[in-house]
Design a protein around this motif. Structure first.
Motif, PDB file in Angstrom:
ATOM      1  N   HIS A  35      28.094  19.026  34.115  1.00  0.00           N
ATOM      2  CA  HIS A  35      27.306  17.805  33.933  1.00  0.00           C
ATOM      3  C   HIS A  35      27.929  16.911  32.863  1.00  0.00           C
ATOM      4  O   HIS A  35      27.966  15.683  33.006  1.00  0.00           O
ATOM      5  CB  HIS A  35      25.869  18.162  33.544  1.00  0.00           C
ATOM      6  N   SER A  38      30.988  15.293  34.451  1.00  0.00           N
ATOM      7  CA  SER A  38      30.579  14.212  35.349  1.00  0.00           C
ATOM      8  C   SER A  38      30.236  12.954  34.564  1.00  0.00           C
ATOM      9  O   SER A  38      30.652  11.846  34.920  1.00  0.00           O
ATOM     10  CB  SER A  38      29.375  14.658  36.183  1.00  0.00           C
ATOM     11  N   ARG A  42      32.261   9.252  34.648  1.00  0.00           N
ATOM     12  CA  ARG A  42      31.550   8.020  34.987  1.00  0.00           C
ATOM     13  C   ARG A  42      31.746   6.926  33.944  1.00  0.00           C
ATOM     14  O   ARG A  42      31.614   5.738  34.251  1.00  0.00           O
ATOM     15  CB  ARG A  42      30.055   8.307  35.180  1.00  0.00           C
ATOM     16  N   SER A  48      36.994   6.769  37.891  1.00  0.00           N
ATOM     17  CA  SER A  48      35.935   7.088  38.853  1.00  0.00           C
ATOM     18  C   SER A  48      36.292   6.567  40.236  1.00  0.00           C
ATOM     19  O   SER A  48      36.136   7.265  41.248  1.00  0.00           O
ATOM     20  CB  SER A  48      34.604   6.467  38.395  1.00  0.00           C
ATOM     21  N   LEU A  52      37.043   8.880  43.638  1.00  0.00           N
ATOM     22  CA  LEU A  52      36.302   8.745  44.896  1.00  0.00           C
ATOM     23  C   LEU A  52      37.241   8.372  46.035  1.00  0.00           C
ATOM     24  O   LEU A  52      37.076   8.846  47.165  1.00  0.00           O
ATOM     25  CB  LEU A  52      35.194   7.707  44.737  1.00  0.00           C
ATOM     26  N   ASN A  65      31.206  11.466  53.691  1.00  0.00           N
ATOM     27  CA  ASN A  65      31.433  10.473  52.663  1.00  0.00           C
ATOM     28  C   ASN A  65      31.111  11.032  51.275  1.00  0.00           C
ATOM     29  O   ASN A  65      30.054  11.610  51.051  1.00  0.00           O
ATOM     30  CB  ASN A  65      30.565   9.240  52.924  1.00  0.00           C
ATOM     31  N   ALA A  67      30.311   9.778  47.849  1.00  0.00           N
ATOM     32  CA  ALA A  67      29.891   8.485  47.311  1.00  0.00           C
ATOM     33  C   ALA A  67      29.727   8.471  45.796  1.00  0.00           C
ATOM     34  O   ALA A  67      29.720   7.404  45.186  1.00  0.00           O
ATOM     35  CB  ALA A  67      28.573   8.059  47.961  1.00  0.00           C
ATOM     36  N   THR A  68      29.576   9.634  45.171  1.00  0.00           N
ATOM     37  CA  THR A  68      29.351   9.683  43.732  1.00  0.00           C
ATOM     38  C   THR A  68      30.209  10.779  43.108  1.00  0.00           C
ATOM     39  O   THR A  68      30.725  11.662  43.797  1.00  0.00           O
ATOM     40  CB  THR A  68      27.872   9.977  43.406  1.00  0.00           C
ATOM     41  N   ILE A  69      30.335  10.728  41.780  1.00  0.00           N
ATOM     42  CA  ILE A  69      31.088  11.756  41.066  1.00  0.00           C
ATOM     43  C   ILE A  69      30.429  13.121  41.257  1.00  0.00           C
ATOM     44  O   ILE A  69      31.107  14.127  41.461  1.00  0.00           O
ATOM     45  CB  ILE A  69      31.195  11.413  39.566  1.00  0.00           C
ATOM     46  N   ASP A  70      29.108  13.151  41.223  1.00  0.00           N
ATOM     47  CA  ASP A  70      28.404  14.425  41.428  1.00  0.00           C
ATOM     48  C   ASP A  70      28.661  14.974  42.829  1.00  0.00           C
ATOM     49  O   ASP A  70      28.804  16.194  43.020  1.00  0.00           O
ATOM     50  CB  ASP A  70      26.900  14.246  41.199  1.00  0.00           C
ATOM     51  N   ASN A  71      28.710  14.078  43.838  1.00  0.00           N
ATOM     52  CA  ASN A  71      29.054  14.513  45.199  1.00  0.00           C
ATOM     53  C   ASN A  71      30.443  15.138  45.225  1.00  0.00           C
ATOM     54  O   ASN A  71      30.668  16.165  45.877  1.00  0.00           O
ATOM     55  CB  ASN A  71      29.040  13.328  46.162  1.00  0.00           C
TER      56      ASN A  71
END
Length: 277
Positions: A35, A38, A42, A48, A52, A65, A67-71
């Motif tokens: 965490h 992440s 960001r 970032s 992606l 897809n 779409a986010t850093i957490d993804n």
């Protein structure tokens, strides 16, 4: 010869983004908070975006897809995300270096990095980190890039001779009293990277002289030779069979599985598109 004049000649040393330095420092830390990582990624919009873009590329994509850093962390895994961020950050640090063919430089660096990581994956030694080996490989010629910034004309002449088969390290030492391995190791120390990385960079041309033995220096040395031989037109299988035994044996490699993975790496498409702006 002291490296101080070289570093003084470069008025503004390249610096890696804070999150890249943090991730490299965490290579041997199994307790790092995902965490926290992440959140750190960001904070750097450029990294970032590159992460992606890499995560959604054909080479790294996972069929959906990202779409986010957490993804990205969830779908690719922490080690892969860490590697992508480190690679993106290091590539971004060295832009428009005088006399340096950027695509060739990074193509060779990524090839060495990927092979170095494969060597660590298939070593029977305990406590080795494949992602540390990848980082050593991606950085193995960073010293030469720094020397290009300080001495572009002399380094361009050296590059031309190296392309014809001349030994880079010897030519650089003859001209400057030091070579790219020493410069790279000193830059890694300047960036406060872990000691195994600076040691690997320092001993990559003479891995058997490192005391204690540096598995990462040996891996980079073997990866450089493999990449160079394939670049010279050797068949991949022939290049693998000619790995120096004196350097290979201390790594206690599982040769069967190693050969299979390295053959795939050597024949893979260039991955640079996702890292260049």
């Amino acid at each position: 010869m002291s490296l101080v004049p070289l570093f003084e000649k470069i008025h503004q040393l390249p610096t890696v983004p804070a999150v890249v330095s943090e991730l490299i420092s965490s290579l041997d830390n199994d307790r790092i908070s995902i965490h926290h990582v992440s959140a750190s990624i960001r904070k750097d919009p450029s990294l970032s975006l590159k992460l992606l873009r890499s995560a959604n590329s054909v080479r790294y994509g996972v069929g959906r897809n990202v779409a986010t850093i957490d993804n990205a962390l969830l779908l690719l895994g922490f080690d892969r995300v860490r590697t992508l961020v480190i690679a993106s950050g290091v590539v971004g640090v060295l832009k428009d270096v005088p006399g340096l063919d950027r695509r060739t430089f990074w193509h060779e660096s990524f090839m060495v990095a990927n092979i170095s990581r494969a060597l660590m994956r298939h070593s029977r030694l305990e406590g080795l980190a494949p992602e540390t080996a990848f980082t050593c490989g991606i950085l193995h010629r960073v010293g030469a890039a720094l020397m290009h910034i300080a001495h572009p004309q002399v380094m361009s002449r050296i590059d031309a001779l190296v392309a014809s088969g001349a030994p880079r390290g010897e030519l650089e030492f003859d001209q400057f009293g030091f070579n790219y391995t020493e410069v790279g190791a000193e830059l890694a120390r300047h960036w406060r990277f872990p000691e195994p990385i600076s040691t690997a960079l320092a001993y990559q041309e003479r891995p058997l002289e490192a005391a204690p033995f540096s598995a990462y220096a040996a891996a980079v040395n073997l990866a450089i030779e493999l990449s160079r031989h394939v670049g010279e037109g050797w068949r991949e299988e022939h290049a693998l069979s000619e790995m120096p035994r004196a350097v290979r044996r201390p790594l206690a490699l599982d040769l069967l599985s190693l050969y299979e993975e390295v053959l795939d790496i050597l024949k893979a498409d260039d991955e640079l598109g996702v890292f260049f702006d």
